[in-house]
Write an enzyme that holds these catalytic residues in place. Structure first.
Site, mmCIF file in Angstrom:
data_model
loop_
_atom_site.group_PDB
_atom_site.id
_atom_site.type_symbol
_atom_site.label_atom_id
_atom_site.label_comp_id
_atom_site.label_asym_id
_atom_site.label_seq_id
_atom_site.Cartn_x
_atom_site.Cartn_y
_atom_site.Cartn_z
ATOM 1 N N ASP A 9 96.094 55.420 29.180
ATOM 2 C CA ASP A 9 97.382 56.057 30.343
ATOM 3 C C ASP A 9 97.253 54.821 30.063
ATOM 4 O OD1 ASP A 9 98.392 56.646 32.617
ATOM 5 O OD2 ASP A 9 97.860 55.293 33.698
ATOM 6 N N GLY A 45 101.459 60.408 32.150
ATOM 7 C CA GLY A 45 102.309 62.175 32.507
ATOM 8 C C GLY A 45 103.280 61.738 32.053
ATOM 9 N N ASN A 219 95.833 61.202 38.441
ATOM 10 C CA ASN A 219 96.132 62.449 36.239
ATOM 11 C C ASN A 219 95.510 61.894 35.558
ATOM 12 O OD1 ASN A 219 97.044 60.354 36.233
ATOM 13 N ND2 ASN A 219 99.309 60.807 34.929
#
Length: 266
Positions: A9, A45, A219
């Site tokens: 991420d 994201g 997420n």
């Protein structure tokens, strides 16, 4: 040592609080990854066009699971593009109109879109994350793109309540997930970061137990549960820490790179 894919991420994980990373250290580790045939995957994201800007020299060598899995690009080639049914987009926009505190970005393959009546300060802030961002008179009029995500922004203290309300209001049309800092993404059911990794695994013949994944927010949950080696940052959300196998140094302490160095050395 059987790691063949490292998935990271970005915000709150790979990047420090200044939106940067130790480029020299990463460059050296990246050369080691290449020598050991370990794939490096950016799973975020954020928008593909923003993500690749962090790796200008090697963007065409890397793989990106962008937009929480809705847009997967490997070595410059599109691997997967999700799509929210246009009718559902209209329904969701109608529901979101009731959330007065929220700001909305509609995310598509070609660009992200924001209503021109949003505050200038908000538009300036989000343009850091959306390198392709168009102002439109109304989000209801965006029709000429493949739309695959809503990115919402709320006052941080309202997020827990908003998530609950959105879950109730949206049913299973789109799934609300928290992405940190008051941000909530509405994603296609079943299309998350782990789904994006699976698409890449199919290309490369990599098993779940051969993946190391790093994250900090809601997420990242599916990806962390999916990977054989899962790491959450010490600055991560409490519910995410429970899902990972190990809690590591924070994003401001080079946590990801320190752990990658350890993994490659084994």
């Amino acid at each position: 040592m059987t790691v063949k894919m490292i998935a990271v991420d970005m915000d709150g994980t790979f990047l420090n609080s200044q939106q940067e990373y130790d480029r020299e250290k990463f460059s050296s580790l990246y050369q080691q990854m290449k020598q050991q045939n370990v794939r490096f995957v950016v799973a975020s994201g954020n928008q593909y066009y923003q993500l690749k800007s962090f790796f200008p020299e090697i963007e065409t060598e890397l793989s990106f699971v962008a937009e929480n899995g809705a847009y997967v690009v490997s070595e410059g080639q599109e691997v997967f593009t999700g799509e929210i049914d246009p009718e559902v987009v209209q329904e969701v926009l109608t529901i979101l109109a009731n959330f007065e505190q929220g700001h909305i970005i509609l995310c598509g393959k070609n660009s992200a879109y924001v209503a021109e009546d949003e505050p200038t300060s908000f538009i300036e802030h989000v343009s850091k994350y959306y390198h392709r961002l168009k102002k439109v008179p109304s989000l209801f009029e965006v029709k000429e793109d493949t739309l695959f995500k809503f990115a919402l922004s709320f006052p941080v203290e309202q997020v827990a309540e908003v998530l609950e309300q959105l879950n109730d209001a949206l049913g299973d049309k789109v799934i609300p997930v928290s992405s940190g800092h008051g941000d909530v993404d509405l994603i296609i059911p079943g299309v998350h970061k782990a789904h994006g990794l699976m698409k890449l695994q199919e290309l490369w013949g990599i098993q779940n137990h051969e993946i190391a994944a790093f994250g900090d927010s809601g997420n990242d949950l599916e990806m962390l549960k999916h990977a054989g080696f899962s790491y959450v940052m010490s600055n991560g959300q409490p519910n995410v820490k429970v899902a990972a196998k190990e809690i590591i140094l924070s994003n401001d302490e080079n946590g990801v790179l320190v752990k990658i160095e350890e993994l490659l050395g084994q």
